[in-house]
Motif scaffolding. Structure first.
Motif, PDB file in Angstrom:
ATOM      1  N   SER A 244       0.828  -1.206   0.000  1.00  0.00           N
ATOM      2  CA  SER A 244       0.000   0.000   0.000  1.00  0.00           C
ATOM      3  C   SER A 244       0.860   1.252   0.000  1.00  0.00           C
ATOM      4  CB  SER A 244      -0.932  -0.006   1.221  1.00  0.00           C
ATOM      5  OG  SER A 244      -1.834  -1.101   1.159  1.00  0.00           O
ATOM      6  N   HIS A 245       1.919   1.252   0.782  1.00  0.00           N
ATOM      7  CA  HIS A 245       2.833   2.403   0.820  1.00  0.00           C
ATOM      8  C   HIS A 245       3.517   2.594  -0.529  1.00  0.00           C
ATOM      9  CE1 HIS A 245       6.572   4.627   1.619  1.00  0.00           C
ATOM     10  NE2 HIS A 245       5.918   5.177   2.637  1.00  0.00           N
ATOM     11  N   PHE A 246       3.943   1.491  -1.130  1.00  0.00           N
ATOM     12  CA  PHE A 246       4.623   1.569  -2.428  1.00  0.00           C
ATOM     13  C   PHE A 246       3.669   2.106  -3.496  1.00  0.00           C
ATOM     14  CE2 PHE A 246       6.430  -0.270  -6.345  1.00  0.00           C
ATOM     15  CZ  PHE A 246       7.744   0.141  -6.219  1.00  0.00           C
ATOM     16  N   TRP A 247       2.419   1.638  -3.488  1.00  0.00           N
ATOM     17  CA  TRP A 247       1.414   2.123  -4.448  1.00  0.00           C
ATOM     18  C   TRP A 247       1.230   3.638  -4.310  1.00  0.00           C
ATOM     19  CZ3 TRP A 247      -1.702  -0.108  -8.250  1.00  0.00           C
ATOM     20  CH2 TRP A 247      -2.758   0.680  -8.706  1.00  0.00           C
ATOM     21  N   GLU A 248       1.080   4.081  -3.077  1.00  0.00           N
ATOM     22  CA  GLU A 248       0.867   5.512  -2.838  1.00  0.00           C
ATOM     23  C   GLU A 248       2.076   6.330  -3.280  1.00  0.00           C
ATOM     24  OE1 GLU A 248      -0.057   5.294   1.284  1.00  0.00           O
ATOM     25  OE2 GLU A 248      -2.213   4.966   0.949  1.00  0.00           O
ATOM     26  N   THR A 249       3.281   5.742  -3.175  1.00  0.00           N
ATOM     27  CA  THR A 249       4.481   6.430  -3.654  1.00  0.00           C
ATOM     28  C   THR A 249       4.441   6.588  -5.170  1.00  0.00           C
ATOM     29  OG1 THR A 249       5.808   5.554  -1.822  1.00  0.00           O
ATOM     30  CG2 THR A 249       7.011   6.326  -3.760  1.00  0.00           C
ATOM     31  N   LEU A 250       4.022   5.533  -5.884  1.00  0.00           N
ATOM     32  CA  LEU A 250       3.910   5.615  -7.346  1.00  0.00           C
ATOM     33  C   LEU A 250       2.852   6.644  -7.753  1.00  0.00           C
ATOM     34  CD1 LEU A 250       4.110   1.842  -8.417  1.00  0.00           C
ATOM     35  CD2 LEU A 250       5.964   3.495  -8.166  1.00  0.00           C
ATOM     36  N   ILE A 251       1.760   6.711  -7.025  1.00  0.00           N
ATOM     37  CA  ILE A 251       0.716   7.708  -7.299  1.00  0.00           C
ATOM     38  C   ILE A 251       1.267   9.117  -7.090  1.00  0.00           C
ATOM     39  CG2 ILE A 251      -1.411   8.704  -6.381  1.00  0.00           C
ATOM     40  CD1 ILE A 251      -2.173   6.383  -7.987  1.00  0.00           C
ATOM     41  N   LYS A 252       1.921   9.311  -5.952  1.00  0.00           N
ATOM     42  CA  LYS A 252       2.464  10.630  -5.606  1.00  0.00           C
ATOM     43  C   LYS A 252       3.485  11.095  -6.630  1.00  0.00           C
ATOM     44  CE  LYS A 252       5.559  10.882  -2.400  1.00  0.00           C
ATOM     45  NZ  LYS A 252       6.259  10.828  -1.083  1.00  0.00           N
ATOM     46  N   ASN A 253       4.266  10.143  -7.179  1.00  0.00           N
ATOM     47  CA  ASN A 253       5.299  10.500  -8.157  1.00  0.00           C
ATOM     48  C   ASN A 253       4.754  10.631  -9.583  1.00  0.00           C
ATOM     49  OD1 ASN A 253       7.055  10.439  -6.023  1.00  0.00           O
ATOM     50  ND2 ASN A 253       8.103   8.555  -6.622  1.00  0.00           N
ATOM     51  N   GLY A 254       3.440  10.409  -9.742  1.00  0.00           N
ATOM     52  CA  GLY A 254       2.794  10.667 -11.024  1.00  0.00           C
ATOM     53  C   GLY A 254       2.926   9.576 -12.062  1.00  0.00           C
TER      54      GLY A 254
ATOM     55  N   GLY B 227      -6.944 -10.371  -3.339  1.00  0.00           N
ATOM     56  CA  GLY B 227      -5.767  -9.545  -3.539  1.00  0.00           C
ATOM     57  C   GLY B 227      -5.846  -8.310  -2.663  1.00  0.00           C
ATOM     58  N   ILE B 228      -4.835  -7.467  -2.757  1.00  0.00           N
ATOM     59  CA  ILE B 228      -4.765  -6.258  -1.932  1.00  0.00           C
ATOM     60  C   ILE B 228      -5.558  -5.152  -2.618  1.00  0.00           C
ATOM     61  CG2 ILE B 228      -3.225  -4.528  -0.926  1.00  0.00           C
ATOM     62  CD1 ILE B 228      -1.020  -6.671  -0.926  1.00  0.00           C
ATOM     63  N   PRO B 229      -6.536  -4.559  -1.937  1.00  0.00           N
ATOM     64  CA  PRO B 229      -7.318  -3.483  -2.555  1.00  0.00           C
ATOM     65  C   PRO B 229      -6.430  -2.266  -2.857  1.00  0.00           C
ATOM     66  CG  PRO B 229      -8.360  -4.292  -0.533  1.00  0.00           C
ATOM     67  CD  PRO B 229      -6.984  -4.867  -0.571  1.00  0.00           C
ATOM     68  N   VAL B 230      -6.778  -1.575  -3.934  1.00  0.00           N
ATOM     69  CA  VAL B 230      -6.096  -0.326  -4.242  1.00  0.00           C
ATOM     70  C   VAL B 230      -6.414   0.676  -3.141  1.00  0.00           C
ATOM     71  CG1 VAL B 230      -6.074   1.661  -5.805  1.00  0.00           C
ATOM     72  CG2 VAL B 230      -6.023  -0.661  -6.735  1.00  0.00           C
ATOM     73  N   PRO B 231      -5.405   1.298  -2.534  1.00  0.00           N
ATOM     74  CA  PRO B 231      -5.671   2.282  -1.481  1.00  0.00           C
ATOM     75  C   PRO B 231      -6.602   3.400  -1.980  1.00  0.00           C
ATOM     76  CG  PRO B 231      -3.345   1.726  -1.526  1.00  0.00           C
ATOM     77  CD  PRO B 231      -3.956   1.085  -2.733  1.00  0.00           C
ATOM     78  N   GLY B 232      -7.684   3.586  -1.262  1.00  0.00           N
ATOM     79  CA  GLY B 232      -8.619   4.650  -1.617  1.00  0.00           C
ATOM     80  C   GLY B 232      -9.609   4.288  -2.699  1.00  0.00           C
ATOM     81  N   ASP B 233      -9.569   3.054  -3.213  1.00  0.00           N
ATOM     82  CA  ASP B 233     -10.501   2.641  -4.269  1.00  0.00           C
ATOM     83  C   ASP B 233     -10.805   1.156  -4.116  1.00  0.00           C
ATOM     84  OD1 ASP B 233     -11.998   2.106  -6.498  1.00  0.00           O
ATOM     85  OD2 ASP B 233     -10.624   3.039  -7.929  1.00  0.00           O
ATOM     86  N   ASP B 234     -11.859   0.863  -3.380  1.00  0.00           N
ATOM     87  CA  ASP B 234     -12.156  -0.542  -3.099  1.00  0.00           C
ATOM     88  C   ASP B 234     -12.846  -1.256  -4.255  1.00  0.00           C
ATOM     89  OD1 ASP B 234     -14.673   0.557  -2.980  1.00  0.00           O
ATOM     90  OD2 ASP B 234     -15.006   0.147  -0.840  1.00  0.00           O
ATOM     91  N   THR B 235     -12.946  -0.603  -5.423  1.00  0.00           N
ATOM     92  CA  THR B 235     -13.473  -1.280  -6.612  1.00  0.00           C
ATOM     93  C   THR B 235     -12.360  -1.931  -7.420  1.00  0.00           C
ATOM     94  OG1 THR B 235     -13.296   0.629  -8.113  1.00  0.00           O
ATOM     95  CG2 THR B 235     -15.295   0.474  -6.750  1.00  0.00           C
ATOM     96  N   GLN B 236     -11.089  -1.744  -7.009  1.00  0.00           N
ATOM     97  CA  GLN B 236      -9.946  -2.247  -7.760  1.00  0.00           C
ATOM     98  C   GLN B 236      -9.016  -3.045  -6.849  1.00  0.00           C
ATOM     99  OE1 GLN B 236      -8.889  -1.467 -11.228  1.00  0.00           O
ATOM    100  NE2 GLN B 236     -11.058  -0.947 -11.473  1.00  0.00           N
TER     101      GLN B 236
END
Length: 522
Positions: free
Chosen positions: A108-118, A222-231
């Motif tokens: 989850s932390h890694f995903w949020e890092t990729l989001i933050k970095n665009g 699987g692990i839900p996408v942080p902030g989007d429980d449809t993915q």
């Protein structure tokens, strides 16, 4: 499955947790474990992690097939891998399951890092998907074949697994933005063996953005996408992050980057394309080496359930012992019961085991039983041929010779060197007939020196073989009276002249009992 070894930092991985372990899974683990043990013998700080990847559609479907919850199914399979690694002495320091909370938090932390970095955006994926491979495929990677009923079906070119056409609203990763970064990384010579680099560069030339999520109504396990429980996060993004999980990420003191990932060819793309691109997007250093090996074969054919040639490792461990199976794996990645039988009887029973038995036997050591004699330099120089003297003295250089082969994962060459010395020592026995030497008083010093040379050959090569056959060499070195604190690589360089006479250890029986013909596979 993910399995890993680290010399300061090193990881290996394989995908496995939807099915029972077979010898192909074990092969990769033994390869990595042997190199990890070698670095330990040199005094290195080694981290070796293994475990199971437990998310994805194929695991979800497998659990449904067996009428189990995904959690229950994964726990059963994960235990089988842990049991297999324990019985074959895979010396891991951590066993990580991707269903553990520690891993979910890191993903989850890694995903949020990729989001933050665009580098992640919402988009639509439309194309081929292989559930068995958990892989998205281009048109060039899909072929049409006839199935067993004569129907035309689309399959993945490499694996021949069925593919399905998929169209989903997903999150996409900007993989196409990393062509230059991946090329620069490849230019450092990180892909080994080098023959695989051509394939990886072809993939780099054809980069497209990658779907990194699945709709949760299709994939719930699987692990839900942080902030989007449809993915649900794409299983390979989830699985690859296990390396960061075991490193201590995201703590600033985490142990990164790894020196080497050891992987099978079937998952090379994920480690040589997706993973370094993910790391670049997260601003993290890249692995220094990707060590890949070809498919593990059975009688010259790739293993598959449809061919009926999947080998149960537990059955072969009962037949050949764990060390026997490890030894044959290192010597030959093309498995055959007939070759295994011949190899183990010839090398471990007839050559290595027989040599130990001959030089420690009281039938020969009547005059100085249970002793590992010291070297008599004068007798060595006067009684042995120049060729044998040179061979004996070269034992001190053997660690440097095999070090290169361990580091390059050409461990079969280590065995070639060891067997060269073992054959030579057996020939010394045969040529000099110690059973005759013991009968004459004037030959006893020569006999004593001969026994030293043979035992010293066993000592040095026993230390070198420890990473490959740890239990067998423990018995061998114990019989020679070598204490556990004198079995490091540095101990080989002590020099025979400095080793005083010592008592032999107790005999634990035959080193490697010969496999009788009645056990020979039909």
């Amino acid at each position: 499955m993910q399995s890993a070894y680290q010399y300061t930092k090193d990881w290996l991985r394989r995908d496995n947790s939807h099915k029972n372990p077979h010898i192909g899974h074990l092969y990769t683990a033994v390869l990595a474990d042997s190199v990890a043990r070698w670095h330990e013998l040199k005094g290195g700080n080694v981290i070796f992690t293994t475990g199971t990847d437990e998310h994805g559609l194929k695991i979800q479907q497998a659990a449904e097939k067996f009428g189990l919850s995904p959690e229950h199914h994964c726990t059963n399979i994960s235990k089988k891998f842990r049991d297999l690694f324990n019985v074959t002495d895979i010396k891991y320091t951590d066993f990580v399951r991707t269903t553990e909370n520690r891993h979910t938090e890191v993903v989850s932390h890694f995903w949020e890092t990729l989001i933050k970095n665009g580098y992640i955006y919402k988009g639509v994926y439309e194309g081929w998907y292989s559930v068995a491979d958990e892989a998205y495929l281009s048109e060039n990677e899909v072929i049409e074949i006839d199935d067993k009923d004569g129907n035309k079906v689309k399959v993945a070119y490499d694996s021949k697994h069925p593919v399905v056409w998929t169209k989903e609203d997903n999150y996409m990763f900007k993989l196409s933005a990393f062509k230059d970064g991946l090329t620069e990384w490849l230019d450092r010579g990180v892909i080994h063996p080098q023959k695989f680099e051509v394939l990886v560069r072809q993939w780099v030339d054809d980069l497209e953005d990658l779907s990194v999520s699945r709709q949760r109504n299709r994939l719930t396990w699987g692990i839900p996408v942080p902030g989007d429980d449809t993915q649900t996060i794409y299983v390979w993004l989830d699985a690859l992050v296990n390396y960061l999980t075991v490193s201590g990420y995201p703590n600033e003191s985490h142990d990164w980057p790894p020196d080497c990932h050891v992987v099978g060819k079937d998952i090379l793309r994920f480690h040589a394309i997706y993973w370094p691109a993910f790391l670049l997007a997260a601003g993290l250093p890249l692995p220094k080496r990707i060590q890949s090996h070809s498919h593990f074969l059975v009688d010259n054919t790739k293993m598959s359930k449809s061919r009926g040639n999947v080998i149960d490792p537990f059955d072969r461990i009962n037949r050949y012992t764990a060390d026997g199976l490890r030894y044959f794996f290192i010597e030959n990645w093309n498995y055959s019961d007939l070759k295994a039988l011949d190899c183990l009887n010839n090398d471990l029973a007839d050559k290595l085991g027989n040599l130990l038995n001959r030089c420690t036997s009281r039938k020969i050591n009547t005059n100085f039983p249970d002793l590992f004699p010291a070297l008599n330099q004068e007798i060595l120089e006067s009684k042995f041929s120049p060729e044998d003297i040179k061979m004996y003295k070269s034992l001190q250089q053997l660690p440097d010779l095999v070090d290169e082969h361990y580091n390059e994962y050409n461990i079969y060459k280590v065995i070639e060197y060891v067997m060269m010395y073992i054959k030579w020592a057996n020939k010394l026995i045969a040529d000099n007939k110690p059973w005759q030497l013991k009968k004459k008083e004037e030959d006893l010093q020569f006999l004593k020196c001969l026994i030293h040379v043979v035992m010293e050959t066993l000592r040095v090569n026993g230390i070198i073989l420890q990473p490959i056959v740890p239990n067998l060499t423990d018995q061998l070195l114990g019989r020679l009276g070598i204490p556990s604190n004198e079995r490091m690589v540095k101990n080989i360089h002590f020099g025979s002249k400095e080793i005083s006479e010592r008592r032999l250890g107790e005999s634990d029986g035959v080193l490697y009992p010969k496999i009788v013909t009645s056990n020979k596979p039909s």
